[in-house]
Design an enzyme around this catalytic site. Structure first.
Site: not given
Lengths: 318, 318
Positions: A21, A202
Protein backbone atom coordinates in the site's frame (compact mmCIF):
# COMPACT_ATOMS: atom_id res chain seq x y z
CA UNK A 1 10.76 16.17 -20.27
CA UNK A 2 13.89 14.85 -18.67
CA UNK A 3 13.07 11.30 -17.71
CA UNK A 4 16.56 10.77 -16.35
CA UNK A 5 16.06 12.95 -13.33
CA UNK A 6 14.38 10.13 -11.43
CA UNK A 7 16.87 7.26 -11.57
CA UNK A 8 14.25 4.60 -11.17
CA UNK A 9 15.14 0.98 -11.37
CA UNK A 10 13.46 -0.95 -14.20
CA UNK A 11 9.71 -0.64 -13.77
CA UNK A 12 9.46 -4.31 -12.86
CA UNK A 13 12.03 -4.23 -10.04
CA UNK A 14 11.06 -3.13 -6.54
CA UNK A 15 11.74 0.46 -5.50
CA UNK A 16 11.34 -0.30 -1.79
CA UNK A 17 10.93 -3.86 -0.56
CA UNK A 18 8.37 -5.23 1.90
CA UNK A 19 6.23 -2.13 1.86
CA UNK A 20 2.63 -2.67 0.74
CA UNK A 21 0.00 0.00 0.00
CA UNK A 22 2.85 2.41 -0.81
CA UNK A 23 2.00 6.10 -0.61
CA UNK A 24 4.14 9.00 -1.85
CA UNK A 25 3.43 12.68 -1.17
CA UNK A 26 5.34 15.52 -2.80
CA UNK A 27 5.07 18.62 -0.61
CA UNK A 28 7.22 21.80 -0.78
CA UNK A 29 9.70 19.95 -2.97
CA UNK A 30 10.24 17.17 -0.47
CA UNK A 31 9.09 13.61 -1.09
CA UNK A 32 7.46 11.64 1.72
CA UNK A 33 6.79 7.91 1.79
CA UNK A 34 4.61 5.76 4.00
CA UNK A 35 3.14 2.27 3.60
CA UNK A 36 1.84 -0.77 5.43
CA UNK A 37 4.68 -2.64 7.17
CA UNK A 38 4.42 -6.46 7.08
CA UNK A 39 3.81 -6.62 10.83
CA UNK A 40 0.86 -4.21 10.46
CA UNK A 41 1.77 -2.73 13.85
CA UNK A 42 3.15 0.78 13.24
CA UNK A 43 3.30 3.71 10.86
CA UNK A 44 6.55 4.30 9.00
CA UNK A 45 7.46 7.63 7.43
CA UNK A 46 10.47 8.66 5.39
CA UNK A 47 11.43 11.85 3.56
CA UNK A 48 13.95 12.82 0.91
CA UNK A 49 14.92 15.77 -1.27
CA UNK A 50 14.13 13.80 -4.39
CA UNK A 51 11.91 10.95 -5.42
CA UNK A 52 14.99 8.80 -5.97
CA UNK A 53 16.17 9.70 -2.48
CA UNK A 54 13.23 7.95 -0.86
CA UNK A 55 14.73 4.58 -1.67
CA UNK A 56 17.54 4.90 0.86
CA UNK A 57 15.97 7.43 3.22
CA UNK A 58 15.92 6.48 6.89
CA UNK A 59 12.54 5.33 8.14
CA UNK A 60 10.98 6.83 11.25
CA UNK A 61 8.17 5.08 13.06
CA UNK A 62 5.95 7.96 14.08
CA UNK A 63 3.16 5.95 15.72
CA UNK A 64 2.70 2.45 17.14
CA UNK A 65 -0.42 0.35 17.51
CA UNK A 66 -2.17 0.31 20.86
CA UNK A 67 -1.72 -2.72 23.09
CA UNK A 68 -5.47 -3.41 23.02
CA UNK A 69 -8.80 -1.83 22.13
CA UNK A 70 -9.23 0.37 19.06
CA UNK A 71 -6.20 0.80 16.76
CA UNK A 72 -4.50 -2.29 18.17
CA UNK A 73 -4.47 -4.55 15.10
CA UNK A 74 -4.07 -4.42 11.29
CA UNK A 75 -2.57 -0.95 10.92
CA UNK A 76 -3.11 -0.58 7.19
CA UNK A 77 -2.54 1.78 4.27
CA UNK A 78 -1.52 5.06 5.93
CA UNK A 79 -1.72 8.20 3.78
CA UNK A 80 0.01 11.50 4.65
CA UNK A 81 -1.74 14.76 3.71
CA UNK A 82 -1.02 18.42 4.42
CA UNK A 83 -4.41 20.09 4.87
CA UNK A 84 -5.40 23.50 6.27
CA UNK A 85 -1.94 24.10 7.74
CA UNK A 86 -1.41 20.77 9.50
CA UNK A 87 -0.24 17.23 8.72
CA UNK A 88 -2.75 14.39 8.75
CA UNK A 89 -2.30 10.66 8.52
CA UNK A 90 -5.34 8.58 7.59
CA UNK A 91 -5.08 4.87 8.20
CA UNK A 92 -7.27 1.83 8.80
CA UNK A 93 -7.03 -0.22 11.97
CA UNK A 94 -8.96 -2.90 13.80
CA UNK A 95 -8.83 -4.29 17.35
CA UNK A 96 -6.99 -7.30 18.72
CA UNK A 97 -10.31 -8.59 20.04
CA UNK A 98 -12.08 -8.00 16.70
CA UNK A 99 -9.41 -8.18 14.02
CA UNK A 100 -11.69 -7.50 11.02
CA UNK A 101 -13.34 -4.43 12.56
CA UNK A 102 -11.37 -2.10 10.30
CA UNK A 103 -12.29 1.59 10.63
CA UNK A 104 -10.72 4.85 9.38
CA UNK A 105 -8.63 6.67 12.00
CA UNK A 106 -6.90 10.03 11.86
CA UNK A 107 -3.64 11.39 13.33
CA UNK A 108 -2.70 15.09 13.24
CA UNK A 109 0.68 16.86 13.58
CA UNK A 110 0.64 20.63 13.92
CA UNK A 111 4.42 20.92 13.86
CA UNK A 112 6.37 21.65 10.70
CA UNK A 113 8.19 18.33 10.62
CA UNK A 114 5.94 15.27 10.43
CA UNK A 115 8.90 12.98 11.15
CA UNK A 116 9.38 14.69 14.51
CA UNK A 117 5.73 15.08 15.44
CA UNK A 118 4.17 15.25 17.88
CA UNK A 119 1.28 13.27 16.42
CA UNK A 120 -2.10 13.49 18.13
CA UNK A 121 -4.84 10.88 17.78
CA UNK A 122 -7.98 12.58 16.45
CA UNK A 123 -10.30 9.58 16.61
CA UNK A 124 -12.31 8.02 13.85
CA UNK A 125 -13.24 9.94 10.77
CA UNK A 126 -16.73 11.36 11.39
CA UNK A 127 -19.65 10.99 9.02
CA UNK A 128 -22.75 13.18 8.88
CA UNK A 129 -25.66 12.67 11.29
CA UNK A 130 -27.94 11.55 8.47
CA UNK A 131 -25.42 8.97 7.23
CA UNK A 132 -26.18 5.77 9.12
CA UNK A 133 -24.05 3.64 6.81
CA UNK A 134 -20.48 4.93 6.60
CA UNK A 135 -17.83 3.30 8.80
CA UNK A 136 -20.30 0.77 10.23
CA UNK A 137 -18.59 -2.27 8.69
CA UNK A 138 -15.13 -3.35 7.46
CA UNK A 139 -13.80 -0.05 6.08
CA UNK A 140 -10.32 0.87 4.82
CA UNK A 141 -8.15 2.57 2.20
CA UNK A 142 -9.43 6.09 2.70
CA UNK A 143 -7.89 8.71 0.40
CA UNK A 144 -8.42 12.48 0.37
CA UNK A 145 -8.17 14.87 -2.58
CA UNK A 146 -9.14 18.36 -3.58
CA UNK A 147 -10.69 19.35 -6.87
CA UNK A 148 -12.08 22.74 -7.91
CA UNK A 149 -12.05 24.04 -4.33
CA UNK A 150 -13.93 21.09 -2.90
CA UNK A 151 -12.37 18.38 -0.74
CA UNK A 152 -13.45 14.76 -1.17
CA UNK A 153 -12.65 11.44 0.32
CA UNK A 154 -13.05 8.02 -1.21
CA UNK A 155 -12.85 4.78 0.75
CA UNK A 156 -13.63 1.08 0.57
CA UNK A 157 -16.30 -0.45 2.77
CA UNK A 158 -17.96 -3.84 2.86
CA UNK A 159 -21.70 -4.51 2.71
CA UNK A 160 -23.99 -7.54 2.85
CA UNK A 161 -24.74 -10.21 5.38
CA UNK A 162 -22.61 -13.36 5.56
CA UNK A 163 -19.93 -13.10 2.89
CA UNK A 164 -19.40 -9.45 2.04
CA UNK A 165 -18.76 -7.18 -0.96
CA UNK A 166 -16.22 -4.34 -0.75
CA UNK A 167 -17.45 -1.22 -2.59
CA UNK A 168 -15.94 2.23 -3.12
CA UNK A 169 -17.73 5.25 -1.63
CA UNK A 170 -17.21 8.98 -2.06
CA UNK A 171 -18.22 11.90 0.20
CA UNK A 172 -17.36 15.57 0.35
CA UNK A 173 -15.44 16.71 3.46
CA UNK A 174 -16.10 19.76 5.65
CA UNK A 175 -12.75 19.57 7.47
CA UNK A 176 -9.93 17.02 7.66
CA UNK A 177 -11.75 15.05 10.37
CA UNK A 178 -15.33 15.22 9.12
CA UNK A 179 -17.49 14.32 6.14
CA UNK A 180 -19.81 17.05 4.85
CA UNK A 181 -22.19 14.79 2.89
CA UNK A 182 -23.54 11.27 3.28
CA UNK A 183 -21.72 8.57 1.37
CA UNK A 184 -22.37 7.93 -2.31
CA UNK A 185 -21.68 4.48 -3.77
CA UNK A 186 -19.07 5.01 -6.49
CA UNK A 187 -18.13 1.51 -7.63
CA UNK A 188 -19.12 -2.05 -6.82
CA UNK A 189 -17.25 -5.10 -8.16
CA UNK A 190 -19.35 -6.16 -11.15
CA UNK A 191 -16.88 -7.68 -13.62
CA UNK A 192 -15.24 -11.10 -13.30
CA UNK A 193 -11.81 -9.48 -12.89
CA UNK A 194 -13.16 -7.66 -9.80
CA UNK A 195 -14.56 -10.85 -8.24
CA UNK A 196 -11.64 -13.28 -7.95
CA UNK A 197 -11.63 -14.73 -4.42
CA UNK A 198 -13.39 -11.69 -3.01
CA UNK A 199 -15.83 -9.33 -4.69
CA UNK A 200 -13.61 -6.39 -3.94
CA UNK A 201 -12.95 -2.76 -4.93
CA UNK A 202 -10.38 -0.96 -2.73
CA UNK A 203 -7.23 1.19 -2.74
CA UNK A 204 -8.62 4.29 -4.54
CA UNK A 205 -6.24 6.94 -5.92
CA UNK A 206 -7.21 10.24 -7.55
CA UNK A 207 -5.52 12.35 -10.20
CA UNK A 208 -6.77 15.27 -12.33
CA UNK A 209 -5.26 15.92 -15.75
CA UNK A 210 -6.46 18.39 -18.37
CA UNK A 211 -10.19 17.99 -18.85
CA UNK A 212 -10.69 14.78 -16.89
CA UNK A 213 -10.30 13.38 -13.41
CA UNK A 214 -9.29 9.76 -12.90
CA UNK A 215 -9.78 7.41 -10.01
CA UNK A 216 -7.86 4.16 -10.08
CA UNK A 217 -8.66 1.36 -7.68
CA UNK A 218 -7.70 -2.23 -6.96
CA UNK A 219 -9.92 -5.26 -7.45
CA UNK A 220 -10.21 -8.92 -6.40
CA UNK A 221 -8.29 -10.69 -3.64
CA UNK A 222 -4.62 -10.23 -2.73
CA UNK A 223 -3.45 -12.89 -5.18
CA UNK A 224 -2.06 -12.73 -8.72
CA UNK A 225 -5.64 -11.82 -9.70
CA UNK A 226 -5.29 -8.50 -7.86
CA UNK A 227 -5.42 -5.77 -10.49
CA UNK A 228 -6.33 -2.17 -11.09
CA UNK A 229 -9.47 -0.62 -12.58
CA UNK A 230 -10.29 2.93 -13.60
CA UNK A 231 -13.15 5.39 -13.16
CA UNK A 232 -13.16 8.80 -14.81
CA UNK A 233 -15.27 11.95 -14.93
CA UNK A 234 -15.17 15.27 -16.76
CA UNK A 235 -13.09 17.74 -14.78
CA UNK A 236 -16.02 20.18 -14.61
CA UNK A 237 -18.60 17.59 -13.56
CA UNK A 238 -20.04 17.38 -10.05
CA UNK A 239 -18.08 14.51 -8.52
CA UNK A 240 -20.90 13.92 -6.00
CA UNK A 241 -23.28 13.07 -8.86
CA UNK A 242 -22.99 9.40 -9.81
CA UNK A 243 -24.02 10.23 -13.37
CA UNK A 244 -20.70 12.10 -13.73
CA UNK A 245 -18.65 8.93 -13.31
CA UNK A 246 -17.73 6.35 -15.94
CA UNK A 247 -16.23 2.94 -15.23
CA UNK A 248 -14.01 1.04 -17.65
CA UNK A 249 -15.14 -2.54 -18.19
CA UNK A 250 -11.57 -3.88 -18.29
CA UNK A 251 -8.66 -3.68 -15.85
CA UNK A 252 -5.91 -1.17 -16.62
CA UNK A 253 -3.04 -2.98 -14.90
CA UNK A 254 -2.69 -6.69 -14.21
CA UNK A 255 -0.20 -9.43 -13.36
CA UNK A 256 2.65 -9.70 -15.88
CA UNK A 257 4.03 -13.23 -15.55
CA UNK A 258 6.85 -12.76 -18.06
CA UNK A 259 8.15 -9.71 -16.27
CA UNK A 260 7.77 -11.32 -12.82
CA UNK A 261 5.15 -8.95 -11.44
CA UNK A 262 2.19 -10.50 -9.61
CA UNK A 263 -0.96 -8.89 -8.21
CA UNK A 264 -0.20 -5.19 -8.78
CA UNK A 265 -2.42 -2.73 -6.94
CA UNK A 266 -3.08 -0.08 -4.32
CA UNK A 267 -1.43 2.80 -6.11
CA UNK A 268 -1.08 6.54 -5.65
CA UNK A 269 -0.05 9.40 -7.97
CA UNK A 270 2.68 12.06 -7.60
CA UNK A 271 5.30 13.89 -9.66
CA UNK A 272 9.07 13.76 -9.76
CA UNK A 273 11.40 16.77 -9.82
CA UNK A 274 10.61 17.48 -13.46
CA UNK A 275 6.87 17.42 -12.97
CA UNK A 276 6.51 14.10 -14.70
CA UNK A 277 3.68 11.97 -13.27
CA UNK A 278 4.44 8.65 -11.58
CA UNK A 279 2.50 6.11 -9.64
CA UNK A 280 3.61 3.87 -6.80
CA UNK A 281 1.93 0.52 -6.25
CA UNK A 282 2.70 -2.82 -4.70
CA UNK A 283 3.15 -6.23 -6.27
CA UNK A 284 4.79 -9.56 -5.54
CA UNK A 285 7.64 -11.24 -7.43
CA UNK A 286 6.09 -14.69 -7.22
CA UNK A 287 2.66 -16.22 -7.32
CA UNK A 288 3.07 -19.21 -5.06
CA UNK A 289 2.22 -18.05 -1.60
CA UNK A 290 2.31 -20.32 1.42
CA UNK A 291 -0.52 -19.56 3.83
CA UNK A 292 -2.70 -16.46 3.89
CA UNK A 293 -1.43 -13.96 1.27
CA UNK A 294 -2.24 -11.19 3.72
CA UNK A 295 0.58 -12.35 5.97
CA UNK A 296 3.13 -12.90 3.23
CA UNK A 297 5.55 -9.97 3.74
CA UNK A 298 6.77 -9.63 0.17
CA UNK A 299 4.49 -7.08 -1.32
CA UNK A 300 7.06 -4.58 -2.58
CA UNK A 301 6.71 -0.97 -3.67
CA UNK A 302 7.20 -0.34 -7.40
CA UNK A 303 7.22 2.96 -9.27
CA UNK A 304 5.94 3.43 -12.79
CA UNK A 305 5.57 6.39 -15.15
CA UNK A 306 2.07 7.56 -16.06
CA UNK A 307 0.97 9.41 -19.16
CA UNK A 308 -2.30 10.63 -20.61
CA UNK A 309 -3.30 9.79 -24.14
CA UNK A 310 -6.66 10.14 -25.89
CA UNK A 311 -8.23 11.27 -22.63
CA UNK A 312 -7.19 8.12 -20.81
CA UNK A 313 -4.60 7.43 -18.18
CA UNK A 314 -1.82 5.11 -19.35
CA UNK A 315 0.62 3.12 -17.21
CA UNK A 316 3.98 3.10 -18.99
CA UNK A 317 6.09 0.00 -18.79
CA UNK A 318 9.30 1.72 -19.79
CA UNK B 1 -53.18 6.60 -33.13
CA UNK B 2 -56.67 6.31 -31.79
CA UNK B 3 -56.37 7.34 -28.17
CA UNK B 4 -60.09 6.84 -27.64
CA UNK B 5 -59.89 3.08 -27.79
CA UNK B 6 -58.86 2.85 -24.14
CA UNK B 7 -61.59 4.78 -22.28
CA UNK B 8 -59.34 5.66 -19.40
CA UNK B 9 -60.54 7.93 -16.64
CA UNK B 10 -58.55 11.17 -16.22
CA UNK B 11 -54.94 10.24 -15.57
CA UNK B 12 -55.20 11.47 -12.00
CA UNK B 13 -58.22 9.34 -11.05
CA UNK B 14 -57.81 5.71 -9.95
CA UNK B 15 -58.31 2.96 -12.51
CA UNK B 16 -58.67 0.24 -9.86
CA UNK B 17 -58.85 1.14 -6.16
CA UNK B 18 -56.91 -0.42 -3.29
CA UNK B 19 -54.50 -2.31 -5.50
CA UNK B 20 -50.82 -1.43 -4.98
CA UNK B 21 -47.84 -2.52 -7.12
CA UNK B 22 -50.24 -2.88 -10.06
CA UNK B 23 -49.08 -5.14 -12.86
CA UNK B 24 -50.66 -5.50 -16.31
CA UNK B 25 -49.72 -8.13 -18.88
CA UNK B 26 -51.00 -8.14 -22.44
CA UNK B 27 -50.84 -11.69 -23.82
CA UNK B 28 -52.60 -13.08 -26.95
CA UNK B 29 -54.81 -9.99 -27.01
CA UNK B 30 -56.08 -10.51 -23.50
CA UNK B 31 -55.18 -8.17 -20.64
CA UNK B 32 -54.27 -9.59 -17.23
CA UNK B 33 -54.02 -7.67 -13.98
CA UNK B 34 -52.50 -8.56 -10.62
CA UNK B 35 -51.34 -6.44 -7.67
CA UNK B 36 -50.71 -6.43 -3.94
CA UNK B 37 -53.98 -6.58 -2.00
CA UNK B 38 -54.11 -4.43 1.17
CA UNK B 39 -54.20 -7.53 3.39
CA UNK B 40 -51.00 -8.84 1.72
CA UNK B 41 -52.36 -12.37 2.12
CA UNK B 42 -53.24 -13.64 -1.38
CA UNK B 43 -52.67 -13.25 -5.08
CA UNK B 44 -55.45 -11.71 -7.15
CA UNK B 45 -55.73 -12.14 -10.90
CA UNK B 46 -58.21 -10.72 -13.38
CA UNK B 47 -58.49 -10.84 -17.16
CA UNK B 48 -60.38 -8.91 -19.81
CA UNK B 49 -60.66 -8.62 -23.57
CA UNK B 50 -59.50 -5.02 -23.44
CA UNK B 51 -57.41 -2.83 -21.20
CA UNK B 52 -60.55 -0.90 -20.26
CA UNK B 53 -62.26 -4.17 -19.39
CA UNK B 54 -59.82 -4.86 -16.55
CA UNK B 55 -61.50 -2.20 -14.46
CA UNK B 56 -64.69 -4.20 -13.92
CA UNK B 57 -63.32 -7.70 -14.49
CA UNK B 58 -64.02 -10.24 -11.80
CA UNK B 59 -61.07 -10.97 -9.55
CA UNK B 60 -59.95 -14.54 -8.89
CA UNK B 61 -57.71 -15.38 -5.95
CA UNK B 62 -55.42 -18.00 -7.41
CA UNK B 63 -53.20 -18.54 -4.36
CA UNK B 64 -53.36 -17.85 -0.62
CA UNK B 65 -50.59 -17.31 1.87
CA UNK B 66 -49.47 -20.26 4.00
CA UNK B 67 -50.62 -20.40 7.62
CA UNK B 68 -47.01 -20.31 8.84
CA UNK B 69 -43.43 -20.75 7.65
CA UNK B 70 -42.24 -19.47 4.29
CA UNK B 71 -44.73 -17.49 2.17
CA UNK B 72 -46.98 -16.82 5.16
CA UNK B 73 -46.68 -13.02 5.42
CA UNK B 74 -46.36 -9.90 3.24
CA UNK B 75 -47.40 -11.34 -0.11
CA UNK B 76 -46.17 -8.49 -2.28
CA UNK B 77 -45.97 -7.30 -5.86
CA UNK B 78 -46.93 -10.37 -7.92
CA UNK B 79 -46.05 -10.31 -11.61
CA UNK B 80 -47.55 -12.67 -14.21
CA UNK B 81 -45.36 -13.85 -17.09
CA UNK B 82 -45.81 -16.36 -19.89
CA UNK B 83 -42.41 -18.00 -20.44
CA UNK B 84 -41.36 -21.11 -22.35
CA UNK B 85 -44.93 -22.32 -22.70
CA UNK B 86 -46.13 -21.92 -19.11
CA UNK B 87 -47.49 -19.22 -16.81
CA UNK B 88 -45.32 -17.95 -13.96
CA UNK B 89 -46.08 -15.65 -11.06
CA UNK B 90 -43.13 -14.06 -9.29
CA UNK B 91 -43.87 -12.49 -5.92
CA UNK B 92 -42.16 -11.56 -2.68
CA UNK B 93 -43.15 -13.05 0.65
CA UNK B 94 -41.88 -13.29 4.21
CA UNK B 95 -42.80 -15.47 7.19
CA UNK B 96 -45.14 -14.78 10.09
CA UNK B 97 -42.24 -15.49 12.46
CA UNK B 98 -39.86 -13.20 10.54
CA UNK B 99 -42.01 -10.63 8.80
CA UNK B 100 -39.18 -8.73 7.06
CA UNK B 101 -37.51 -11.85 5.62
CA UNK B 102 -38.81 -11.05 2.13
CA UNK B 103 -37.61 -13.44 -0.59
CA UNK B 104 -38.58 -14.03 -4.24
CA UNK B 105 -40.92 -16.99 -4.77
CA UNK B 106 -42.26 -18.54 -7.95
CA UNK B 107 -45.57 -20.18 -8.90
CA UNK B 108 -46.12 -22.04 -12.19
CA UNK B 109 -49.28 -22.96 -14.10
CA UNK B 110 -48.94 -25.32 -17.04
CA UNK B 111 -52.60 -25.05 -18.03
CA UNK B 112 -53.86 -22.63 -20.63
CA UNK B 113 -55.95 -20.56 -18.25
CA UNK B 114 -54.03 -18.94 -15.38
CA UNK B 115 -57.29 -18.01 -13.65
CA UNK B 116 -58.19 -21.68 -13.41
CA UNK B 117 -54.75 -23.03 -12.60
CA UNK B 118 -53.66 -25.33 -11.15
CA UNK B 119 -50.76 -23.31 -9.75
CA UNK B 120 -47.75 -25.18 -8.40
CA UNK B 121 -45.26 -23.73 -5.92
CA UNK B 122 -41.77 -23.87 -7.45
CA UNK B 123 -39.83 -22.60 -4.46
CA UNK B 124 -37.52 -19.64 -4.25
CA UNK B 125 -35.86 -18.22 -7.29
CA UNK B 126 -32.41 -19.87 -7.51
CA UNK B 127 -29.16 -17.97 -7.92
CA UNK B 128 -25.88 -19.37 -9.25
CA UNK B 129 -23.53 -21.38 -7.02
CA UNK B 130 -20.90 -18.62 -7.14
CA UNK B 131 -23.39 -15.94 -6.12
CA UNK B 132 -23.32 -15.84 -2.33
CA UNK B 133 -25.20 -12.54 -2.16
CA UNK B 134 -28.52 -12.72 -3.98
CA UNK B 135 -31.68 -13.41 -1.95
CA UNK B 136 -29.77 -13.46 1.35
CA UNK B 137 -31.46 -10.33 2.74
CA UNK B 138 -34.74 -8.37 2.36
CA UNK B 139 -35.46 -8.91 -1.35
CA UNK B 140 -38.52 -8.02 -3.40
CA UNK B 141 -40.02 -6.56 -6.60
CA UNK B 142 -38.50 -9.02 -9.03
CA UNK B 143 -39.33 -8.38 -12.68
CA UNK B 144 -38.43 -10.49 -15.73
CA UNK B 145 -37.90 -9.32 -19.31
CA UNK B 146 -36.43 -10.48 -22.57
CA UNK B 147 -34.22 -8.44 -24.84
CA UNK B 148 -32.32 -9.57 -27.94
CA UNK B 149 -32.87 -13.25 -27.15
CA UNK B 150 -31.59 -13.03 -23.61
CA UNK B 151 -33.78 -13.18 -20.50
CA UNK B 152 -33.00 -10.97 -17.53
CA UNK B 153 -34.38 -10.30 -14.12
CA UNK B 154 -34.05 -7.17 -12.02
CA UNK B 155 -34.94 -7.03 -8.33
CA UNK B 156 -34.51 -4.93 -5.21
CA UNK B 157 -32.44 -6.19 -2.29
CA UNK B 158 -31.18 -4.57 0.88
CA UNK B 159 -27.57 -4.43 2.05
CA UNK B 160 -25.66 -3.10 5.05
CA UNK B 161 -25.66 -3.85 8.74
CA UNK B 162 -28.09 -2.05 11.06
CA UNK B 163 -30.17 0.29 8.94
CA UNK B 164 -30.17 -0.94 5.35
CA UNK B 165 -30.05 0.35 1.79
CA UNK B 166 -32.27 -1.12 -0.94
CA UNK B 167 -30.43 -1.42 -4.26
CA UNK B 168 -31.46 -2.73 -7.67
CA UNK B 169 -29.67 -5.80 -9.09
CA UNK B 170 -29.74 -7.43 -12.50
CA UNK B 171 -28.86 -10.98 -13.57
CA UNK B 172 -29.37 -13.04 -16.68
CA UNK B 173 -31.69 -16.06 -16.35
CA UNK B 174 -31.15 -19.61 -17.61
CA UNK B 175 -34.77 -20.70 -17.11
CA UNK B 176 -37.81 -19.17 -15.41
CA UNK B 177 -36.74 -20.53 -12.02
CA UNK B 178 -32.98 -19.94 -12.16
CA UNK B 179 -30.42 -17.19 -12.59
CA UNK B 180 -27.65 -17.83 -15.10
CA UNK B 181 -25.18 -15.20 -13.83
CA UNK B 182 -24.28 -13.73 -10.44
CA UNK B 183 -26.00 -10.48 -9.53
CA UNK B 184 -24.75 -7.14 -10.81
CA UNK B 185 -25.50 -3.98 -8.84
CA UNK B 186 -27.51 -1.76 -11.18
CA UNK B 187 -28.55 1.21 -9.05
CA UNK B 188 -28.10 2.38 -5.48
CA UNK B 189 -29.99 5.35 -4.00
CA UNK B 190 -27.50 8.22 -4.30
CA UNK B 191 -29.63 11.34 -4.78
CA UNK B 192 -31.64 13.11 -2.08
CA UNK B 193 -34.90 12.23 -3.83
CA UNK B 194 -33.94 8.53 -3.47
CA UNK B 195 -33.20 8.84 0.25
CA UNK B 196 -36.35 10.21 1.90
CA UNK B 197 -37.13 8.07 4.95
CA UNK B 198 -35.36 5.07 3.48
CA UNK B 199 -32.43 4.93 1.07
CA UNK B 200 -34.45 2.91 -1.38
CA UNK B 201 -34.56 1.82 -5.02
CA UNK B 202 -37.27 -0.75 -5.83
CA UNK B 203 -40.15 -1.59 -8.21
CA UNK B 204 -38.15 -1.94 -11.48
CA UNK B 205 -39.97 -2.01 -14.83
CA UNK B 206 -38.40 -2.55 -18.26
CA UNK B 207 -39.36 -1.34 -21.72
CA UNK B 208 -37.45 -1.28 -25.01
CA UNK B 209 -38.25 1.35 -27.63
CA UNK B 210 -36.36 2.09 -30.85
CA UNK B 211 -32.66 2.33 -30.10
CA UNK B 212 -32.83 2.40 -26.31
CA UNK B 213 -33.99 0.31 -23.38
CA UNK B 214 -35.44 1.94 -20.29
CA UNK B 215 -35.73 0.77 -16.72
CA UNK B 216 -37.92 2.82 -14.42
CA UNK B 217 -37.84 2.27 -10.68
CA UNK B 218 -39.27 3.73 -7.50
CA UNK B 219 -37.31 5.57 -4.83
CA UNK B 220 -37.59 6.66 -1.18
CA UNK B 221 -40.15 5.54 1.39
CA UNK B 222 -43.87 4.88 0.81
CA UNK B 223 -44.81 8.49 1.53
CA UNK B 224 -45.53 11.50 -0.71
CA UNK B 225 -41.75 11.45 -1.34
CA UNK B 226 -42.10 8.13 -3.19
CA UNK B 227 -41.24 8.82 -6.82
CA UNK B 228 -39.86 7.28 -9.97
CA UNK B 229 -36.37 7.35 -11.47
CA UNK B 230 -35.01 6.18 -14.80
CA UNK B 231 -32.05 4.18 -16.09
CA UNK B 232 -31.40 3.69 -19.79
CA UNK B 233 -28.99 1.85 -22.08
CA UNK B 234 -28.44 1.59 -25.82
CA UNK B 235 -30.58 -1.22 -27.23
CA UNK B 236 -27.49 -2.97 -28.63
CA UNK B 237 -25.42 -2.69 -25.45
CA UNK B 238 -24.67 -5.65 -23.17
CA UNK B 239 -27.16 -5.16 -20.34
CA UNK B 240 -24.92 -7.22 -18.02
CA UNK B 241 -22.13 -4.60 -18.36
CA UNK B 242 -22.63 -1.78 -15.85
CA UNK B 243 -20.89 0.64 -18.22
CA UNK B 244 -23.87 0.23 -20.59
CA UNK B 245 -26.29 1.82 -18.11
CA UNK B 246 -26.97 5.51 -17.51
CA UNK B 247 -28.92 6.93 -14.58
CA UNK B 248 -30.83 10.21 -14.67
CA UNK B 249 -29.99 12.51 -11.76
CA UNK B 250 -33.59 13.68 -11.37
CA UNK B 251 -36.86 11.80 -10.78
CA UNK B 252 -39.16 11.36 -13.79
CA UNK B 253 -42.47 11.21 -11.90
CA UNK B 254 -43.33 12.70 -8.51
CA UNK B 255 -46.21 13.73 -6.26
CA UNK B 256 -48.55 16.26 -7.87
CA UNK B 257 -50.31 18.05 -5.00
CA UNK B 258 -52.57 20.16 -7.21
CA UNK B 259 -53.88 17.13 -9.05
CA UNK B 260 -54.28 15.13 -5.84
CA UNK B 261 -51.72 12.40 -6.61
CA UNK B 262 -49.31 11.43 -3.83
CA UNK B 263 -46.31 9.08 -3.86
CA UNK B 264 -46.58 7.60 -7.36
CA UNK B 265 -44.49 4.52 -8.04
CA UNK B 266 -44.07 0.81 -8.74
CA UNK B 267 -45.08 0.88 -12.37
CA UNK B 268 -45.12 -1.49 -15.31
CA UNK B 269 -45.43 -1.03 -19.08
CA UNK B 270 -47.88 -2.52 -21.59
CA UNK B 271 -49.90 -1.56 -24.67
CA UNK B 272 -53.59 -1.04 -25.31
CA UNK B 273 -55.57 -2.39 -28.27
CA UNK B 274 -54.08 0.19 -30.62
CA UNK B 275 -50.50 -0.57 -29.64
CA UNK B 276 -50.13 2.66 -27.72
CA UNK B 277 -47.85 2.34 -24.69
CA UNK B 278 -49.23 2.82 -21.20
CA UNK B 279 -47.94 2.40 -17.70
CA UNK B 280 -49.78 1.37 -14.55
CA UNK B 281 -48.57 2.58 -11.17
CA UNK B 282 -49.93 3.18 -7.71
CA UNK B 283 -50.44 6.41 -5.78
CA UNK B 284 -52.51 7.80 -2.95
CA UNK B 285 -55.12 10.58 -3.06
CA UNK B 286 -54.00 12.14 0.21
CA UNK B 287 -50.76 12.75 2.05
CA UNK B 288 -51.88 12.52 5.67
CA UNK B 289 -51.56 8.90 6.65
CA UNK B 290 -52.45 7.66 10.12
CA UNK B 291 -50.03 4.96 11.26
CA UNK B 292 -47.60 3.00 9.11
CA UNK B 293 -48.10 3.94 5.43
CA UNK B 294 -47.48 0.30 4.56
CA UNK B 295 -50.77 -0.67 6.20
CA UNK B 296 -52.81 2.18 4.73
CA UNK B 297 -54.98 0.36 2.13
CA UNK B 298 -55.49 3.29 -0.24
CA UNK B 299 -52.72 2.89 -2.74
CA UNK B 300 -54.77 2.83 -5.94
CA UNK B 301 -53.85 1.74 -9.45
CA UNK B 302 -53.60 4.53 -12.03
CA UNK B 303 -52.94 4.29 -15.74
CA UNK B 304 -51.00 6.86 -17.76
CA UNK B 305 -49.93 7.15 -21.38
CA UNK B 306 -46.22 6.92 -22.19
CA UNK B 307 -44.37 8.37 -25.16
CA UNK B 308 -40.78 8.58 -26.33
CA UNK B 309 -39.24 11.89 -27.33
CA UNK B 310 -35.61 12.81 -27.90
CA UNK B 311 -34.55 9.34 -26.85
CA UNK B 312 -36.21 9.65 -23.46
CA UNK B 313 -39.31 8.07 -21.96
CA UNK B 314 -42.04 10.61 -21.19
CA UNK B 315 -45.03 10.17 -18.85
CA UNK B 316 -47.98 11.98 -20.39
CA UNK B 317 -50.44 13.71 -18.10
CA UNK B 318 -53.22 13.95 -20.66
Amino acid sequence: MNKDNFKHTPWNEPFITQRADPYVLRHNNKWYFTASVPEYDRIALRRADSLEGLRAAEETFIWHAHESGVMSQHIWAPELHYLDGAWYIYFAASRKDDIWALRPWVLRCEGDDPLKGPWTECGMLKCTDDDEFSFTDFSLDKTVFEHHDRRFCVWAEKVSVGRKISNLYIAEMSDPLTLKTPQMLLSSPCYEWERHGFWDNEGPAFIAHDNRVYLTYSASDTSPAYCMGLLWADANADLMDISSWHKLNHPVYTTDVERGLFGPGHNTFFTDETGEVYTSYHARQYDEIIGDPLYDPNRHCYIMRVSFEDNLLIFNKD
